[in-house]
Every structure is written in C-alpha cells, then in structure tokens.
Design a protein around this motif. Structure first.
Motif, PDB file in Angstrom:
ATOM      1  N   PRO A 317       8.046  -3.472   6.141  1.00 46.67           N
ATOM      2  CA  PRO A 317       7.906  -2.438   7.174  1.00 46.67           C
ATOM      3  C   PRO A 317       8.425  -2.864   8.545  1.00 46.67           C
ATOM      4  O   PRO A 317       7.718  -2.819   9.554  1.00 46.67           O
ATOM      5  N   ASN A 318       9.690  -3.298   8.584  1.00 47.45           N
ATOM      6  CA  ASN A 318      10.360  -3.656   9.834  1.00 47.45           C
ATOM      7  C   ASN A 318      11.798  -3.154   9.767  1.00 47.45           C
ATOM      8  O   ASN A 318      12.284  -2.755   8.700  1.00 47.45           O
ATOM      9  N   LEU A 319      12.488  -3.184  10.889  1.00 47.55           N
ATOM     10  CA  LEU A 319      13.878  -2.728  10.923  1.00 47.55           C
ATOM     11  C   LEU A 319      14.758  -3.610  10.057  1.00 47.55           C
ATOM     12  O   LEU A 319      15.578  -3.129   9.279  1.00 47.55           O
ATOM     13  N   ASP A 320      14.604  -4.941  10.173  1.00 52.37           N
ATOM     14  CA  ASP A 320      15.354  -5.878   9.350  1.00 52.37           C
ATOM     15  C   ASP A 320      14.626  -7.219   9.378  1.00 52.37           C
ATOM     16  O   ASP A 320      13.549  -7.349   9.973  1.00 52.37           O
ATOM     17  N   ALA A 321      15.213  -8.225   8.756  1.00 46.47           N
ATOM     18  CA  ALA A 321      14.544  -9.522   8.601  1.00 46.47           C
ATOM     19  C   ALA A 321      14.375 -10.273   9.909  1.00 46.47           C
ATOM     20  O   ALA A 321      13.637 -11.262   9.959  1.00 46.47           O
ATOM     21  N   SER A 322      15.035  -9.830  10.979  1.00 51.00           N
ATOM     22  CA  SER A 322      14.895 -10.530  12.261  1.00 51.00           C
ATOM     23  C   SER A 322      13.577 -10.191  12.954  1.00 51.00           C
ATOM     24  O   SER A 322      13.205 -10.851  13.914  1.00 51.00           O
ATOM     25  N   TYR A 323      12.895  -9.144  12.487  1.00 44.29           N
ATOM     26  CA  TYR A 323      11.602  -8.770  13.050  1.00 44.29           C
ATOM     27  C   TYR A 323      10.485  -9.346  12.174  1.00 44.29           C
ATOM     28  O   TYR A 323      10.536  -9.256  10.945  1.00 44.29           O
ATOM     29  N   HIS A 324       9.471  -9.910  12.812  1.00 43.26           N
ATOM     30  CA  HIS A 324       8.326 -10.452  12.080  1.00 43.26           C
ATOM     31  C   HIS A 324       7.049  -9.897  12.708  1.00 43.26           C
ATOM     32  O   HIS A 324       6.217 -10.637  13.229  1.00 43.26           O
ATOM     33  N   VAL A 325       6.911  -8.585  12.666  1.00 43.13           N
ATOM     34  CA  VAL A 325       5.755  -7.918  13.272  1.00 43.13           C
ATOM     35  C   VAL A 325       4.799  -7.429  12.191  1.00 43.13           C
ATOM     36  O   VAL A 325       3.640  -7.814  12.158  1.00 43.13           O
ATOM     37  N   TRP A 326       5.300  -6.579  11.283  1.00 45.15           N
ATOM     38  CA  TRP A 326       4.465  -6.027  10.214  1.00 45.15           C
ATOM     39  C   TRP A 326       4.766  -6.721   8.893  1.00 45.15           C
ATOM     40  O   TRP A 326       5.886  -7.131   8.635  1.00 45.15           O
ATOM     41  N   ASP A 327       3.727  -6.815   8.063  1.00 46.69           N
ATOM     42  CA  ASP A 327       3.907  -7.348   6.711  1.00 46.69           C
ATOM     43  C   ASP A 327       2.857  -6.712   5.816  1.00 46.69           C
ATOM     44  O   ASP A 327       2.022  -5.923   6.261  1.00 46.69           O
ATOM     45  N   SER A 328       2.901  -7.084   4.536  1.00 42.02           N
ATOM     46  CA  SER A 328       1.947  -6.560   3.559  1.00 42.02           C
ATOM     47  C   SER A 328       1.798  -7.592   2.453  1.00 42.02           C
ATOM     48  O   SER A 328       2.360  -8.692   2.538  1.00 42.02           O
ATOM     49  N   ALA A 329       1.068  -7.224   1.406  1.00 39.75           N
ATOM     50  CA  ALA A 329       0.939  -8.121   0.257  1.00 39.75           C
ATOM     51  C   ALA A 329       2.102  -7.966  -0.712  1.00 39.75           C
ATOM     52  O   ALA A 329       2.114  -8.606  -1.769  1.00 39.75           O
ATOM     53  N   ASN A 330       3.097  -7.138  -0.358  1.00 40.92           N
ATOM     54  CA  ASN A 330       4.227  -6.900  -1.265  1.00 40.92           C
ATOM     55  C   ASN A 330       4.919  -8.164  -1.747  1.00 40.92           C
ATOM     56  O   ASN A 330       5.254  -8.279  -2.928  1.00 40.92           O
ATOM     57  N   PRO A 331       5.182  -9.159  -0.860  1.00 37.97           N
ATOM     58  CA  PRO A 331       5.879 -10.350  -1.358  1.00 37.97           C
ATOM     59  C   PRO A 331       5.128 -11.061  -2.477  1.00 37.97           C
ATOM     60  O   PRO A 331       5.754 -11.693  -3.338  1.00 37.97           O
ATOM     61  N   GLY A 332       3.806 -10.952  -2.481  1.00 39.45           N
ATOM     62  CA  GLY A 332       3.037 -11.572  -3.551  1.00 39.45           C
ATOM     63  C   GLY A 332       2.936 -10.695  -4.781  1.00 39.45           C
ATOM     64  O   GLY A 332       3.146 -11.139  -5.912  1.00 39.45           O
ATOM     65  N   SER A 333       2.605  -9.410  -4.595  1.00 35.25           N
ATOM     66  CA  SER A 333       2.432  -8.513  -5.735  1.00 35.25           C
ATOM     67  C   SER A 333       3.745  -8.270  -6.468  1.00 35.25           C
ATOM     68  O   SER A 333       3.750  -7.987  -7.669  1.00 35.25           O
ATOM     69  N   ALA A 334       4.879  -8.371  -5.748  1.00 33.24           N
ATOM     70  CA  ALA A 334       6.176  -8.176  -6.400  1.00 33.24           C
ATOM     71  C   ALA A 334       6.380  -9.182  -7.524  1.00 33.24           C
ATOM     72  O   ALA A 334       7.079  -8.892  -8.512  1.00 33.24           O
ATOM     73  N   SER A 335       5.757 -10.354  -7.401  1.00 32.38           N
ATOM     74  CA  SER A 335       5.860 -11.370  -8.453  1.00 32.38           C
ATOM     75  C   SER A 335       5.212 -10.913  -9.745  1.00 32.38           C
ATOM     76  O   SER A 335       5.506 -11.431 -10.820  1.00 32.38           O
ATOM     77  N   PHE A 336       4.282  -9.942  -9.622  1.00 29.60           N
ATOM     78  CA  PHE A 336       3.585  -9.430 -10.798  1.00 29.60           C
ATOM     79  C   PHE A 336       4.113  -8.061 -11.212  1.00 29.60           C
ATOM     80  O   PHE A 336       3.538  -7.391 -12.059  1.00 29.60           O
ATOM     81  N   GLY A 337       5.204  -7.609 -10.542  1.00 27.75           N
ATOM     82  CA  GLY A 337       5.876  -6.407 -10.980  1.00 27.75           C
ATOM     83  C   GLY A 337       5.394  -5.115 -10.363  1.00 27.75           C
ATOM     84  O   GLY A 337       5.687  -4.043 -10.891  1.00 27.75           O
ATOM     85  N   PHE A 338       4.668  -5.160  -9.240  1.00 25.36           N
ATOM     86  CA  PHE A 338       4.277  -3.901  -8.608  1.00 25.36           C
ATOM     87  C   PHE A 338       4.306  -4.037  -7.085  1.00 25.36           C
ATOM     88  O   PHE A 338       4.125  -5.119  -6.540  1.00 25.36           O
TER      89      PHE A 338
END
Length: 533
Positions: A317-338
């Motif tokens: 949920p940011n404009l691109d990888a240069s922004y580090h403001v918002w995040d979620s659990a997506n990087p972890g859950s993506a490993s389990f396919g959702f």
C-alpha cells in the motif's frame, strides 16, 4: 585362560585410552530462556531488560513490597521455572533472584521501586518543594512578598498514601496537633513536622526561603493551531498575555489566565500552522517578550490508499518501493499462498484513480491471517506460526484526531487460539488504532512470543485512540477517533496507525471471511484536545 583375560583387559584399556582422544560433539543446543511478561498486584508499570535479564516493576504507594501476589508470569515456551509461579506471594523489598531452565540455567533478577508522591504547598510558593529523602528535609521557596513570620501551609503529604500529618513542633519544641490545613506558622527557623503511617512516626524538617521572582516565560508549548503559554511572576498584580503573528502590528490580549502560586498560564487557540508568533507576558509596568513557531499540519503518504504496487506476489500500500510508510502481513501470508490485504475499487469517495484498502481475514493450511494495514514494516516470519512487525514511522507533530471511512462485514469467529477459546461463535470485531509515541525506534511486535504494545501502561505512549465495531455495514461510514493525550508537553517521535479485520488476529483468532474496507484517512489538527483522566 589368564592369557585371554589379560588380552581382553589390554584391549579394553586401549579402547578407553583411544576414546579419550576424541571430542564429544553431542553438546546440548543453546536455548535462551526469557521472561516475556510479569505482573504483581499493585503494579503500575514494568520493564523487561532481556539482555541483562532484569525485570523492573514499579509498585503503587498503597501496596506492600513485602507481600506482592504474582498475577502474571509468562516465560519462553521451552523454559521452566521452579521457584516462581502465578499465585505466589513474594517479597520485593530486596531484589529477588529466579532461575529459568532450558538445556541451560539462566538467572534473572526482579527488582521493585515504589515512588511516593510527596509535596508541600504554601501561599506564594515558587516551584515545587525539594525533598532530601535521606535526611528527611524539605526545601520550600516563596516570593519576597511573603513574610517568613507568617507562612501559610496550604497542604502537605510527606509519606505514602494514607499517611497523616500528626503535628508540628512549636518554638519550645512541644508537639502541637492540628486537624486540617491551611496552617500559618513562623518559619524564620526550620520547622519540624511529624507524619504517621501504619503506626510508624516520621520526623521531617522544612526550611522556607524567600527568593526574587522575575517575570519570565517558563514554557511556550506550540502545537499546530494552539499554544500553551506559561510564565512565572512574583505572585502580585494581574498578569496576562498578548500575541501576534510575527511582522504584524496588532496584538491580541489574553486575559483568561490561570494563576497557581507564582505561575500564570493560558491556552491560545485559532493559530495558523507553521507560523512564527510573537508573544508577551505583562504584569503592570513590567513586560517580557518571546516567540514560538506552530507545528505543521503533517499528513502521511498515501492516507487515501489510492497508491499500490506489487512486490513479487504481495500487494503493497505505497506508491512504489521507495516509500516505507504502510505495510501489512502480505509479505508473510504470500508464502502460504494468500493475500489478505488488497486494493479495491469499492471506495468511499468516488473519483478517477480512487482506491481503498480491503482487509480480509483468511485461512490457509494451518495459518490464519487477519487482513491488516499499519504504518511500519514487515520484519519477517517466525517459523510458520508468527511474524515480526515493526510498528511506527517517524513523526513529530500533534494532531487531535484521525478521521476516515470504513465498512465492515463480520462473520462469526471460527478460528481460535488460547486464551480466546471462549470467543468461538461470537461475531468478529474490527479495529482501527492510532498512537503517538516517543520510542527511540519502531516497536517490534513478535506474535509468537506475545510481544505486543502495552497500550495502557507503556510510558512512551503520548496519545492513543481506537475504534472497534462488530456491526455489519452495507455502506461506508465516516469515523473520527479522538486522540486521548497522556502528556501535553512531550513531542512524538513515531506514529502508529493500524486497521485490522479481526481484533484478535495477532492471536490467530478471528472469523474467516470477515472483511474491513478503509479509505481516505486524515489527521485533524484543529479542535479540542482530549486529555486522559
């Protein structure tokens, strides 16, 4: 026969000799043991120093250090402790040693402090009284307008909560008892008072000194649209304030002031953000000038949730990888396919390119992930059962509220973990939170070890607010979360904003399918400030 026996003996001896030359590589694994949480009855706060293995608790005045009941004691899952358990009554008058065991033993120390709120209040007093606890002496300053021959004591507390002032010594050294304050005494010399607590008597000596007090500013605490002004004066006259934008010719008077002894204070509202102001305190013919600059009305990147990009499989949920403001659990859950957190075109405020954040509680294989979004960064997985989340981004201004829109569709909770088994079948709850802190670094949440922010007792939290709901909503609704300030003087270093489809998702408890949509967040700087009572 003897020859056979001798040969066998020589063979065994040789085997022993040779075996001693080999190193034993079957060492036990090194598994640290940590205290994760600790509470005793009467505790007001706790800090756990893992590196030095010290638990430091602060105890309220009314508790007895010699008999404190342990109400919580959480340690690493693989560890055991034989000499401390929940329900034990312990003595923390001196530091207590405990031992945690895994394959090794780790000695921890539990220490306690018990701050006592002591004060002496006099008419015309300058500042707070100073206490010498070792000698039981108190130093009080009053203005030159007060006479040492007739000092008015308005109130005092010399020992723990529940203590009483038993009396004072007259000029002949006799104990004089009295029932209530105010009390006027000759304080040319030291004055001796006696306090009593729990049947014990304590002797205190008080010295009163007259001092000159200049008309000076003691605090200019400027927010974005308001400023808290405080000055000291000699206790006489009718002081007031004036202010103006720097460069302006016209002054605005502030006559609505609060006087407390030699302190005069006022709150100025309706100011312009990011603006330099001149300020003046006036008392009769005397005046002192100062300046202050109001804070900016700072907003965070992408609070509208319009900007998203994909990092490999995960939506970010940011404009691109240069922004580090918002995040979620997506990087972890993506490993389990959702992917629980995604952009959606179902928005609160229509328009070209508008998007919102969709947070859905999902389950795959053996893992529940509550759709969430937060300011900070995803730290990484902890095995298959949890994750590190670094909460907070740098921030230094003081808003009064968070506003936005949300829409929630909850389902019954069907996935539970201890200690929330009783929630199964109940309607799920969404949560939106905001907190301002002066942490020295982002807070690392560890969902496996139960390392979460202590919203009630963390002394670094300057302000906090939250919204929780279990209502089913067919349309977006506007919300406002007022920040409840615990300190009006400290400036924050970090801001945390979180939203979650399942309140207990960090504990892997929630309803699979609960969905929270959030959109158009904004920080509000104008309006009344809510103060924690």
């Amino acid at each position: 026969m003897n020859t056979v026996r001798n040969m066998a003996a020589l063979t065994a001896a040789a085997f022993v000799a040779v075996s001693c030359l080999f190193k034993n590589d079957m060492a036990y694994p090194h598994v640290p043991a940590e205290v994760l949480a600790f509470e005793v009855a009467g505790q007001t706060s706790v800090s756990i120093d893992v590196e030095n293995r010290i638990v430091s608790v602060e105890i309220s005045e009314t508790a007895e250090l010699s008999s404190l009941e342990v109400t919580r004691f959480d340690i690493s899952e693989v560890a055991a402790c034989e000499n401390l358990h929940v329900g034990d009554v312990i003595n923390l008058e001196e530091p207590m040693k405990i031992v945690l065991e895994t394959y090794q033993q780790y000695e921890w120390t539990i220490t306690a402090t018990q701050p006592v709120d002591r004060y002496v209040k006099c008419r015309g007093q300058v500042g707070d009284a100073e206490f010498d606890l070792n000698e039981r002496r108190v130093y009080v300053k009053v203005t030159k307008s007060e006479s040492l021959q007739s000092i008015e004591f308005q109130d005092m507390k010399l020992e723990r909560e529940g203590s009483v002032i038993k009396g004072y010594e007259d000029d002949e050294g006799n104990l004089v008892q009295f029932s209530e304050f105010p009390l006027t005494l000759n304080c040319v010399l030291w004055k001796t008072f006696y306090a009593e607590y729990a049947g014990a008597e304590y002797k205190w000596q008080i010295q009163v000194e007259r001092v000159n007090v200049n008309l000076v500013f003691s605090s200019l605490n400027a927010w974005a649209t308001r400023a808290y002004l405080t000055a000291t004066f000699d206790g006489t006259g009718d002081p007031y304030f004036c202010y103006r934008q720097n460069g302006s010719e016209e002054w605005t008077e502030v006559r609505d002031v609060t006087i407390d002894g030699t302190a005069v204070s006022a709150t100025v509202t309706g100011l312009q953000p990011g603006t330099l102001y001149d300020v003046r305190v006036i008392n009769g013919e005397e005046a002192t000038d100062g300046t202050f600059t109001t804070e900016e009305e700072t907003q965070l990147h992408n609070m509208s949730f319009d900007n998203w990009y994909q990092d490999e499989k995960a939506w970010m949920p940011n404009l691109d990888a240069s922004y580090h403001v918002w995040d979620s659990a997506n990087p972890g859950s993506a490993s389990f396919g959702f992917i629980p957190t995604t952009p959606t075109s179902d928005v609160a405020v229509p328009g070209e390119g508008k998007q919102a954040a969709s947070l859905e509680t999902q389950y795959a294989v053996i893992k529940l992930a509550a759709g969430n979004i937060y300011t900070g960064s995803f730290g990484g997985l902890v095995g298959i059962n949890g994750a590190y989340l670094d909460w907070g981004v740098e921030f230094s201004t003081r808003p009064v509220a968070l506003t936005g829109y949300y829409k929630y569709t909850p389902v019954p909770i069907d996935r539970v973990q201890p200690p929330y088994e009783t929630l199964k079948g109940q309607t799920d709850i969404c949560q939106i939170q905001i907190l301002l802190t002066d942490w020295d670094q982002p807070f690392t949440v560890n969902t496996v070890e139960g390392n979460f922010v202590d919203f009630d007792n963390d002394e670094a939290i300057i302000a906090y607010g939250k919204l929780e709901s279990s209502r089913t909503m067919s349309e977006y609704e506007e919300f406002r979360i007022n920040l409840e300030y615990r300190d009006l003087t400290r400036k924050p270093k970090y801001i945390v904003i979180t939203a979650c489809a399942s309140k207990y998702g960090d504990y892997f408890t929630g309803g699979v399918g609960s969905k929270l949509l959030v959109d158009e967040f904004a920080l509000v700087y104008d309006g009344e400030v809510t103060v924690r009572q």
